[in-house]
Scaffold this motif. Sequence first.
Motif, PDB file in Angstrom:
ATOM      1  N   UNK A  42       0.785  -1.213   0.000  1.00 50.43           N
ATOM      2  CA  UNK A  42       0.000   0.000   0.000  1.00 50.43           C
ATOM      3  C   UNK A  42       0.825   1.273   0.000  1.00 50.43           C
ATOM      4  N   UNK A  43       0.128   2.390   0.035  1.00 48.97           N
ATOM      5  CA  UNK A  43       0.779   3.700   0.074  1.00 48.97           C
ATOM      6  C   UNK A  43      -0.093   4.643   0.885  1.00 48.97           C
ATOM      7  N   UNK A  44       0.557   5.650   1.452  1.00 52.59           N
ATOM      8  CA  UNK A  44      -0.138   6.598   2.309  1.00 52.59           C
ATOM      9  C   UNK A  44       0.576   6.724   3.635  1.00 52.59           C
ATOM     10  N   UNK A  74      -4.858  -6.815   5.429  1.00 59.24           N
ATOM     11  CA  UNK A  74      -3.783  -6.160   4.678  1.00 59.24           C
ATOM     12  C   UNK A  74      -4.309  -5.582   3.366  1.00 59.24           C
ATOM     13  N   UNK A  75      -5.111  -6.363   2.657  1.00 58.14           N
ATOM     14  CA  UNK A  75      -5.644  -5.902   1.375  1.00 58.14           C
ATOM     15  C   UNK A  75      -6.525  -4.669   1.553  1.00 58.14           C
ATOM     16  N   UNK A  76      -7.325  -4.664   2.602  1.00 56.74           N
ATOM     17  CA  UNK A  76      -8.241  -3.540   2.815  1.00 56.74           C
ATOM     18  C   UNK A  76      -7.505  -2.293   3.309  1.00 56.74           C
ATOM     19  N   UNK A  77      -6.530  -2.469   4.197  1.00 56.23           N
ATOM     20  CA  UNK A  77      -5.806  -1.320   4.744  1.00 56.23           C
ATOM     21  C   UNK A  77      -4.835  -0.717   3.730  1.00 56.23           C
ATOM     22  N   UNK A  78      -4.352  -1.523   2.796  1.00 58.59           N
ATOM     23  CA  UNK A  78      -3.367  -1.047   1.825  1.00 58.59           C
ATOM     24  C   UNK A  78      -3.931   0.012   0.888  1.00 58.59           C
ATOM     25  N   UNK A  79      -5.247   0.154   0.821  1.00 57.80           N
ATOM     26  CA  UNK A  79      -5.835   1.181  -0.033  1.00 57.80           C
ATOM     27  C   UNK A  79      -5.680   2.582   0.558  1.00 57.80           C
TER      28      UNK A  79
END
Length: 237
Positions: A42-44, A74-79
Amino acid sequence: MLAIDQILRLPLLPLLLLQGIAVRRRALILPEPSGPRQGQCGSGPLLRLLIAGDSSAAGVGTSDQAQALSGQMAAQLATNFELHWQLQATTGHKTRDTLAQLAALPKQRFDVVVLALGVNDVTSGTSRRGFAREQSQLMQLLEDRFEPDLILASGVPQMQLFPALPQPLAWVLGRQSTRLDTVLKAEAQNRPNVLHLPFELPQDPDLAAKDGYHPSAQAYHLWAELLVQHIHAQLKT
């Protein structure tokens, strides 16, 4: 004062023992899923996440960590975040086992810790007093060693709803799981950075893994969504 299930436990003991033996004999033993137990994506803004606990935290009921709690989170937070995550979970772990496992980790910083514990404390006969003591020790260890902004304590699952458990065993274990969850909720209320989240999923056969005891990939997705929603809400405040 003893509750009705505690009073009836002694006369029911022969039947409960037979049912427990039968459940173990016919139980479908599922392995922990393959896949990474830590990673970056992810990014941010930077978010450091630790997931710890028992077989449900480890993702038993799925074939790959991508379908399990860690992968779904992980998939949901990576957005929204640059996520650094780590999984420390083992099948069969009680609170005291996870306490020892985390105590062996080097001191480091996690912004959020997710805990999934309680079922094995129920089945091993951990008392309310013992559970309260060990949960308090675990929370203190997390605060001292990892300095999290937020600890999400998943509630003890409602064991009376597990498809693999026959009656009256399911009823007895369900009553005890409710008692321990009450203890966990009280511990969370005493700590400003701890949030207790009741483990309440819809009563849908598709949410149980094929062993009738663990969550399915669909259930992990719903569980991860709930946890991620609370992470977003709590970090904003």
